[in-house]
Design an enzyme around this catalytic site. Sequence first.
Site, PDB file in Angstrom:
ATOM      1  N   PRO A  87       1.602   9.353  -1.966  1.00  0.00           N
ATOM      2  CA  PRO A  87       2.967   9.109  -2.108  1.00  0.00           C
ATOM      3  C   PRO A  87       3.754   9.982  -1.234  1.00  0.00           C
ATOM      4  O   PRO A  87       4.821   9.594  -1.070  1.00  0.00           O
ATOM      5  CB  PRO A  87       3.212   9.352  -3.500  1.00  0.00           C
ATOM      6  CG  PRO A  87       2.066   9.459  -4.344  1.00  0.00           C
ATOM      7  CD  PRO A  87       1.175   9.669  -3.335  1.00  0.00           C
ATOM      8  N   GLU A 114      -4.371  12.957 -10.934  1.00  0.00           N
ATOM      9  CA  GLU A 114      -3.143  13.532 -10.395  1.00  0.00           C
ATOM     10  C   GLU A 114      -2.943  13.601  -8.903  1.00  0.00           C
ATOM     11  O   GLU A 114      -2.047  14.012  -8.465  1.00  0.00           O
ATOM     12  CB  GLU A 114      -2.702  14.738 -11.137  1.00  0.00           C
ATOM     13  CG  GLU A 114      -2.550  14.431 -12.598  1.00  0.00           C
ATOM     14  CD  GLU A 114      -1.217  13.584 -13.051  1.00  0.00           C
ATOM     15  OE1 GLU A 114      -0.067  13.602 -12.080  1.00  0.00           O
ATOM     16  OE2 GLU A 114      -1.324  12.487 -13.250  1.00  0.00           O
ATOM     17  N   ARG A 152      -6.269  -6.829  11.518  1.00  0.00           N
ATOM     18  CA  ARG A 152      -5.418  -8.022  11.806  1.00  0.00           C
ATOM     19  C   ARG A 152      -4.887  -8.145  13.238  1.00  0.00           C
ATOM     20  O   ARG A 152      -4.746  -8.923  13.995  1.00  0.00           O
ATOM     21  CB  ARG A 152      -4.741  -8.798  11.050  1.00  0.00           C
ATOM     22  CG  ARG A 152      -3.387  -8.245  10.659  1.00  0.00           C
ATOM     23  CD  ARG A 152      -2.463  -8.839   9.676  1.00  0.00           C
ATOM     24  NE  ARG A 152      -2.059 -10.110   9.989  1.00  0.00           N
ATOM     25  CZ  ARG A 152      -1.032 -10.330  10.823  1.00  0.00           C
ATOM     26  NH1 ARG A 152      -0.496  -9.069  11.375  1.00  0.00           N
ATOM     27  NH2 ARG A 152      -0.844 -11.575  11.185  1.00  0.00           N
ATOM     28  N   ASP A 167       4.861 -13.279  13.982  1.00  0.00           N
ATOM     29  CA  ASP A 167       4.985 -12.593  12.766  1.00  0.00           C
ATOM     30  C   ASP A 167       6.255 -11.854  12.456  1.00  0.00           C
ATOM     31  O   ASP A 167       6.977 -11.223  13.531  1.00  0.00           O
ATOM     32  CB  ASP A 167       4.184 -11.054  13.079  1.00  0.00           C
ATOM     33  CG  ASP A 167       2.593 -11.495  12.646  1.00  0.00           C
ATOM     34  OD1 ASP A 167       2.120 -12.625  12.420  1.00  0.00           O
ATOM     35  OD2 ASP A 167       1.886 -10.609  12.441  1.00  0.00           O
TER      36      ASP A 167
HETATM   37  C1  JD8 Z   1      -3.028   8.136  -4.073  1.00  0.00           C
HETATM   38  C2  JD8 Z   1      -3.501   9.514  -7.329  1.00  0.00           C
HETATM   39  C3  JD8 Z   1      -1.575   8.986  -8.658  1.00  0.00           C
HETATM   40  C4  JD8 Z   1       0.083  10.302  -7.899  1.00  0.00           C
HETATM   41  C5  JD8 Z   1       0.893  11.253 -10.431  1.00  0.00           C
HETATM   42  C6  JD8 Z   1      -0.621   9.644 -11.237  1.00  0.00           C
HETATM   43  C7  JD8 Z   1      -0.099   5.912  -1.848  1.00  0.00           C
HETATM   44  N1  JD8 Z   1       2.536   4.521  -2.178  1.00  0.00           N
HETATM   45  C8  JD8 Z   1       1.728   4.934  -3.111  1.00  0.00           C
HETATM   46  N2  JD8 Z   1       2.247   4.940  -4.359  1.00  0.00           N
HETATM   47  N3  JD8 Z   1       1.252   5.755  -5.030  1.00  0.00           N
HETATM   48  C9  JD8 Z   1       0.264   6.169  -4.088  1.00  0.00           C
HETATM   49  C10 JD8 Z   1      -0.907   6.922  -4.578  1.00  0.00           C
HETATM   50  C11 JD8 Z   1      -0.924   7.277  -6.021  1.00  0.00           C
HETATM   51  C12 JD8 Z   1      -2.049   8.391  -5.995  1.00  0.00           C
HETATM   52  C13 JD8 Z   1      -3.151   8.696  -5.357  1.00  0.00           C
HETATM   53  C14 JD8 Z   1      -1.960   7.242  -3.596  1.00  0.00           C
HETATM   54  C15 JD8 Z   1      -3.769   9.436  -5.771  1.00  0.00           C
HETATM   55  N4  JD8 Z   1      -2.396   8.769  -7.453  1.00  0.00           N
HETATM   56  C16 JD8 Z   1      -0.708  10.037  -8.872  1.00  0.00           C
HETATM   57  C17 JD8 Z   1       0.979  11.288  -7.879  1.00  0.00           C
HETATM   58  C18 JD8 Z   1       1.749  11.320  -9.293  1.00  0.00           C
HETATM   59  N5  JD8 Z   1      -0.038   9.996 -10.285  1.00  0.00           N
HETATM   60  C19 JD8 Z   1       0.817   5.679  -2.884  1.00  0.00           C
HETATM   61  N6  JD8 Z   1      -0.483   5.991  -0.565  1.00  0.00           N
END
Ligand code: JD8
Length: 239
Positions: A87, A114, A152, A167
């Site tokens: 994220p 996490e 793609r 697109d």
């Molecule tokens: C990787 C663990 C979950 C993230 C606590 C539980 C991308 N656009 C996106 N949204 N979420 C992710 C993503 C979430 C992930 C992981 C990607 C590994 N989590 C965790 C932090 C807060 N939760 C993503 N790309």
Amino acid sequence: MHIDVLTLFPQMFQSMFSLGIFKRAIDQKLVSVSLHNIRDYTHDKHHTVDDYPYGGGAGMVLKPDPIFEAVESIKREPAAPIILLTPQGRLFGQKIAEELSRYSHLILICGHYEGVDERVIEHLATDEISIGDYVLTGGEPAAMVVIDAVVRLLPGVLGSAESLLDDSHVAGLLEYPQYTRPTTYRGWPVPEVLLSGNHAQIAGWRREQSIQRTLKRRPELLEKVELSSKERNLIEKLR
Ligand code: JD8
């Protein structure tokens, strides 16, 4: 292009790679994918991939060592980016898809729980990508989105029927409404112009629909797109 994916859940990718456009691209050797289970790079009896966070807090963090060893087991092309899905990454879009499609080798790391130990981010990953501002349980769906959008774009992957030129996010406008048979369904007719056979008129109608729809739903897209002065006038009129 070759893509290596590191994940705790390789099975999540199986249907994506065994069906449709993807299967065809793999069979034609336009792309190859290797799935690596991070758990296979542990050495302890219980195949431990996660541990408690230093400093306390909820949940578990992925240990660095299996991830480093998994990446080090890959024959990496020196230029190949090592991309962590997170994220905190830069926001994925068509422009990044185009950028990634120019590499011949990508390495994608999917975290879970996490997240991953910060040393993976600081000393192993060369890039961090997020697919959007919502919370996933892990990086796998994000990796699938990135792989789909990149593959793609590779030459030969789309047939001429599915070609790239139309697109919406390439052209910068949303797509126009599409219809197929029957000409009337439950009393709802297909717009007359599409049945006219007048290709210039149809192209004009579609362009206008794209502009109207973009103005209504995604007005910020209109700032970047190239429009004729006639089209700019149309927008002023609609506003
Ligand atoms: C990787 C663990 C979950 C993230 C606590 C539980 C991308 N656009 C996106 N949204 N979420 C992710 C993503 C979430 C992930 C992981 C990607 C590994 N989590 C965790 C932090 C807060 N939760 C993503 N790309």
